[in-house]
Design a protein around this motif. Structure first.
Motif, PDB file in Angstrom:
ATOM      1  N   SER B 218       1.078  -1.296   0.440  1.00 14.43           N
ATOM      2  CA  SER B 218      -0.052  -0.068   0.110  1.00 14.43           C
ATOM      3  C   SER B 218       0.621   1.377  -0.094  1.00 14.43           C
ATOM      4  O   SER B 218       0.170   2.475  -0.518  1.00 14.43           O
ATOM      5  CB  SER B 218      -1.177   0.684   1.094  1.00 14.43           C
ATOM      6  OG  SER B 218      -1.105  -1.414   1.786  1.00 14.43           O
ATOM      7  N   PRO B 219       1.983   1.711   0.907  1.00 11.36           N
ATOM      8  CA  PRO B 219       3.018   2.874   0.760  1.00 11.36           C
ATOM      9  C   PRO B 219       3.080   3.263  -0.344  1.00 11.36           C
ATOM     10  O   PRO B 219       2.715   3.980  -1.625  1.00 11.36           O
ATOM     11  CB  PRO B 219       4.075   2.264   1.603  1.00 11.36           C
ATOM     12  CG  PRO B 219       3.549   1.043   2.687  1.00 11.36           C
ATOM     13  CD  PRO B 219       2.442   0.469   1.764  1.00 11.36           C
ATOM     14  N   ILE B 220       3.919   2.116  -1.747  1.00 11.58           N
ATOM     15  CA  ILE B 220       3.774   1.994  -2.601  1.00 11.58           C
ATOM     16  C   ILE B 220       3.099   2.459  -3.919  1.00 11.58           C
ATOM     17  O   ILE B 220       3.256   3.496  -4.567  1.00 11.58           O
ATOM     18  CB  ILE B 220       5.429   1.186  -3.308  1.00 11.58           C
ATOM     19  CG1 ILE B 220       5.692   1.633  -4.905  1.00 11.58           C
ATOM     20  CG2 ILE B 220       4.592  -0.002  -3.733  1.00 11.58           C
ATOM     21  CD1 ILE B 220       6.674   2.257  -4.816  1.00 11.58           C
ATOM     22  N   THR B 222       0.037   4.361  -2.640  1.00 15.22           N
ATOM     23  CA  THR B 222       0.275   5.152  -2.924  1.00 15.22           C
ATOM     24  C   THR B 222       0.359   6.335  -3.127  1.00 15.22           C
ATOM     25  O   THR B 222      -0.510   6.980  -3.948  1.00 15.22           O
ATOM     26  CB  THR B 222      -0.756   5.567  -1.343  1.00 15.22           C
ATOM     27  OG1 THR B 222      -1.661   4.150  -0.850  1.00 15.22           O
ATOM     28  CG2 THR B 222      -1.410   6.428  -0.540  1.00 15.22           C
ATOM     29  N   ARG B 223       1.312   6.029  -3.129  1.00 12.34           N
ATOM     30  CA  ARG B 223       2.291   7.161  -4.734  1.00 12.34           C
ATOM     31  C   ARG B 223       1.878   6.837  -5.967  1.00 12.34           C
ATOM     32  O   ARG B 223       1.707   8.028  -6.931  1.00 12.34           O
ATOM     33  CB  ARG B 223       4.147   6.929  -4.008  1.00 12.34           C
ATOM     34  CG  ARG B 223       3.928   7.365  -2.844  1.00 12.34           C
ATOM     35  CD  ARG B 223       5.943   7.153  -3.173  1.00 12.34           C
ATOM     36  NE  ARG B 223       6.251   7.429  -1.713  1.00 12.34           N
ATOM     37  CZ  ARG B 223       7.374   8.271  -1.459  1.00 12.34           C
ATOM     38  NH1 ARG B 223       8.784   8.255  -2.469  1.00 12.34           N
ATOM     39  NH2 ARG B 223       7.475   8.738  -0.419  1.00 12.34           N
ATOM     40  N   LYS B 225      -0.771   5.918  -6.883  1.00 13.83           N
ATOM     41  CA  LYS B 225      -2.260   6.461  -7.688  1.00 13.83           C
ATOM     42  C   LYS B 225      -2.637   7.983  -7.301  1.00 13.83           C
ATOM     43  O   LYS B 225      -2.441   8.560  -8.119  1.00 13.83           O
ATOM     44  CB  LYS B 225      -3.031   5.421  -6.305  1.00 13.83           C
ATOM     45  CG  LYS B 225      -4.496   6.018  -6.593  1.00 13.83           C
ATOM     46  CD  LYS B 225      -5.176   5.601  -5.676  1.00 13.83           C
ATOM     47  CE  LYS B 225      -7.098   5.008  -5.765  1.00 13.83           C
ATOM     48  NZ  LYS B 225      -7.350   5.517  -4.146  1.00 13.83           N
TER      49      LYS B 225
END
Lengths: 308, 397
Positions: B218-220, B222-223, B225
């Protein structure tokens, strides 16, 4: 900068989901520390075993076709993992820690490390070192997403969050309202005095281990469904994060474990806003180091005198 | 218990037995000794994250060796495999290379399969004068560092990267591309080849990294997106990880076009692993799908009846093992005099070897394969369908 701000709502959601899992893990860690005053380094590997137990139940359902009823499959996975890890927890306590009770404080710590190595390697051999895939999409549609204020919240995340909250409410009731809960609190305050009051502390410790391990097992299933893949190595990093969350909140404190878990999840998510995502584990360790330097007894912990 | 013969008889019979034993031993020395088996190393990841690919490779090598043994081995000498599990870990790759190097009966090695493991182990193999033939290590540097022992039958990333970029620009007309790599020699290396080729064509490129141990993307994502790319390029070595990433992306409401390298062309783990969400994704391949090569049909049938569905590098592993065995057969007329040195010379001289990969294989002076092509495949209806072929051209350095 604008792009950075646009990521904030999503990272909050990411952080809370992850944090709720860390909280469950930290609760188990804290409970065990409470009654035994020892760090259970095997906790992360119990979590891993829980994930695999959930996977095993899921494959059974898949083979028998019962997977068509997702709610049943999910409940069976959770219960299967809880049962497996509770038993495992009891066995670990009975065979690895109890014989060492009353001895040097270092002995159970080393024993815990040994247990974690055994569990990890046993899992490696049993799975031939291969990652196991959770066909989460058969249970919860992967692209079922709710959009709230620019953040996408998937059905899986909602289910995780709901399960964590439910588990915490149940745990709260057990600890505060039941006889066992009172015995557990008494044991963690002063085991010797509790013994004098007629509490069978051995039994309490055993039950606490089972309860803590069951929480880890439940967290394992949730992580399996969320990451859609588990392998024998997930225990190590989970154990480190549980430890960090417990220390951050103040080890031994239940509120602390929940707050610590959520804060750690958020720290990890927000850290990657600034730092490259590949450093997300480094952020966790930075939090641990800072806590140990600035507030060694954690947010909710009380400075305690070391006991012999 | 049967009563034994009397004292005298006992002594005589014992003496006779001793003489017979001596005679047997003596004739053994006089008769030309049966030659010991020739060993070939098989280095690859047989445990760990990418063990599926490794074990399929190992099984294919076993098949090649069994067939060669059935056909008389090498000049009558039996061939044995020495398994060398490196778990895709460079430090382990060095250890197993040392082990292979110390066993003097080992005359050549198939593998290592990963670029990182090959890179780490090359100095050891070079010191031992032990020729290696990799089926799937694509990092350009491997054949650029001057190691004479290095051979590979797969085209390099600096042929694959630009071909991918060409496809992204010409066929998909993407304007913004987000590249995610996994920090491995392969994943990052391939991404490093795709990026400049895209930029040269005026495409906006963003990059991000994960690590092979990551399970939470999710961290990457989210970027990714927030930058809304037309295409996400996955420079990942583990198809199961890619599948997991695609699923988690859908959970974030993110469904871009995807493209990946040859390492992801794995039906089980990528297409089935992503449960329909990989539909439409593109992958490049460093060889024709051997299911389209008539010469490979027999091999695939045998392999799958024995070991189940074959993953991406089965055919390449079989071919690499056969080329090594072929080189050992050509190494010296007298099978007793086959050495590491003459196997290496014979291997380097391989030209126009025609096997199951669908093109004649030879090596250039660096040990790189000549005459290969890069193929682009698309996931359609749960299968990889070929959509484009580019000659494997390495830009001048």
């Amino acid at each position: 900068m604008e792009q950075l701000m646009a990521q904030v709502p999503q990272q909050i959601v990411n952080g809370i989901t992850l944090g709720s899992v860390y909280a469950l893990l930290a609760l188990g860690y804290s409970m065990v520390y409470g009654v035994l005053k020892m760090l259970n380094f095997a906790h992360g590997n119990v979590f891993m075993v829980g994930a695999f137990a959930g996977w095993a139940v899921l494959s059974l359902f898949q083979r028998s076709g019962l997977i068509a009823v997702p709610a049943l499959a999910l409940a069976a996975m959770a219960l299967g993992a809880i049962a497996a890890t509770a038993l495992l927890g009891a066995a670990i306590e009975r065979f690895a820690y109890r014989p060492l009770r009353g001895g040097s404080r270092l002995a159970p710590l080393i024993s815990a490390l040994g247990v974690s190595i055994i569990l990890e390697n046993a899992a490696m051999l049993l799975t031939s070192g291969r990652a196991k895939t959770f066909p989460t999409e058969l249970l919860i549609p992967q692209d079922a997403v709710v959009h709230v204020a620019g953040a996408a919240i998937s059905a899986t995340r909602l289910a995780m969050l709901g399960t964590s909250i439910l588990a915490m409410v149940i745990l709260d009731a057990i600890v505060l309202k039941t006889k066992f809960g009172r015995a557990m609190r008494a044991t963690s305050q002063d085991a010797e005095a509790a013994e004098y009051m007629g509490i069978r502390t051995s039994l309490v410790i055993s039950a606490t281990f089972m309860l803590g391990s069951a929480l880890a097992g439940l967290a394992g299933v949730m992580i399996g469904l969320y990451y859609t893949q588990v392998d024998f190595m997930i225990g190590f990093s989970a154990g480190m994060k549980a430890f960090t969350a417990a220390v951050l909140g103040g080890i031994g404190s239940f509120q602390g474990a929940v707050v610590g878990g959520l804060l750690l999840g958020l720290a990890e998510s927000f850290g990657v806003l600034i730092a490259p995502p590949v450093y997300k584990d480094a952020i966790v360790f930075a939090v641990l180091i800072l806590t140990l330097i600035l507030r060694p007894y954690g947010l909710y912990g009380k400075p305690q005198q070391a006991r012999a | 218990m049967i009563k034994g013969p009397g004292g005298k008889l006992k002594i005589i019979s014992l003496a006779l037995a001793a003489v017979a034993l001596l005679l047997m031993a003596a004739t053994g020395v006089v008769r030309p000794a049966k030659l010991p088996p020739i060993k070939i190393g098989a280095a690859g990841p047989y445990t760990g994250d990418v063990s599926k690919i490794g074990l399929d490779g190992l099984n294919a090598i076993r098949m090649a060796v069994d067939e060669a043994n059935a056909a008389g081995g090498i000049g009558g000498r039996k061939i044995e495999i020495v398994e060398a599990d490196d778990a895709a870990d460079p430090s382990k790759a060095i250890l197993v290379a040392e082990r292979l190097a110390m066993d003097r009966a080992v005359i050549g090695v198939v593998g290592p399969m990963n670029s990182a493991t090959a890179q780490a182990a090359l100095p050891t193999y070079q010191r031992a004068g032990l020729a290696i033939i990799s089926q799937s290590a694509t990092n350009p540097d491997l054949t650029e560092m001057g190691y004479k022992v290095m051979h590979r039958i797969c085209p390099r990333d600096d042929a694959q990267g630009p071909a991918s970029a060409r496809f992204i620009v010409e066929a998909l007309k993407a304007k913004t591309v987000y590249i995610i790599d996994d920090k491995t020699t392969y994943g990052q290396g391939l991404s490093d080849q795709v990026e400049p080729a895209l930029k040269a064509a005026g495409v906006k490129v963003l990059r991000g990294q994960i690590s092979m141990e990551d399970r939470d993307f999710s961290p990457i994502l989210t970027r990714v997106k927030s930058s809304a790319p037309d295409l996400v390029y996955l420079g990942l070595a583990n198809p199961a990880q890619a599948a997991s990433l695609i699923k988690q992306a859908a959970g974030l409401g993110l469904k871009p076009a995807y493209m990946g390298g040859d390492g992801l062309k794995e039906k089980d783990q990528l297409i089935q692993g992503a449960a329909g969400l990989a539909e439409g994704m593109f992958v490049t391949s460093i060889g024709r799908d051997i299911r389209e090569v008539p010469e490979a049909r027999e091999f695939i049938r045998k392999f799958e009846s024995k070991y189940g569905a074959m993953s991406v590098f089965g055919g390449q592993s079989y071919e690499a093992a056969n080329i090594l065995i072929d080189a050992a057969r050509r190494a010296h007329a007298d099978p007793a005099k086959i050495t590491r040195a003459n196997v290496m010379t014979a291997l380097s001289k391989t030209r126009g070897y025609s096997g199951i990969l669908g093109f004649p294989i030879g090596f250039d002076s660096k040990g790189d394969v000549v005459g290969a092509s890069i193929f682009v495949y698309q996931v359609k209806g749960g299968e990889f369908v070929p959509v484009k072929e580019y000659p494997a051209v390495v830009p001048a350095r």
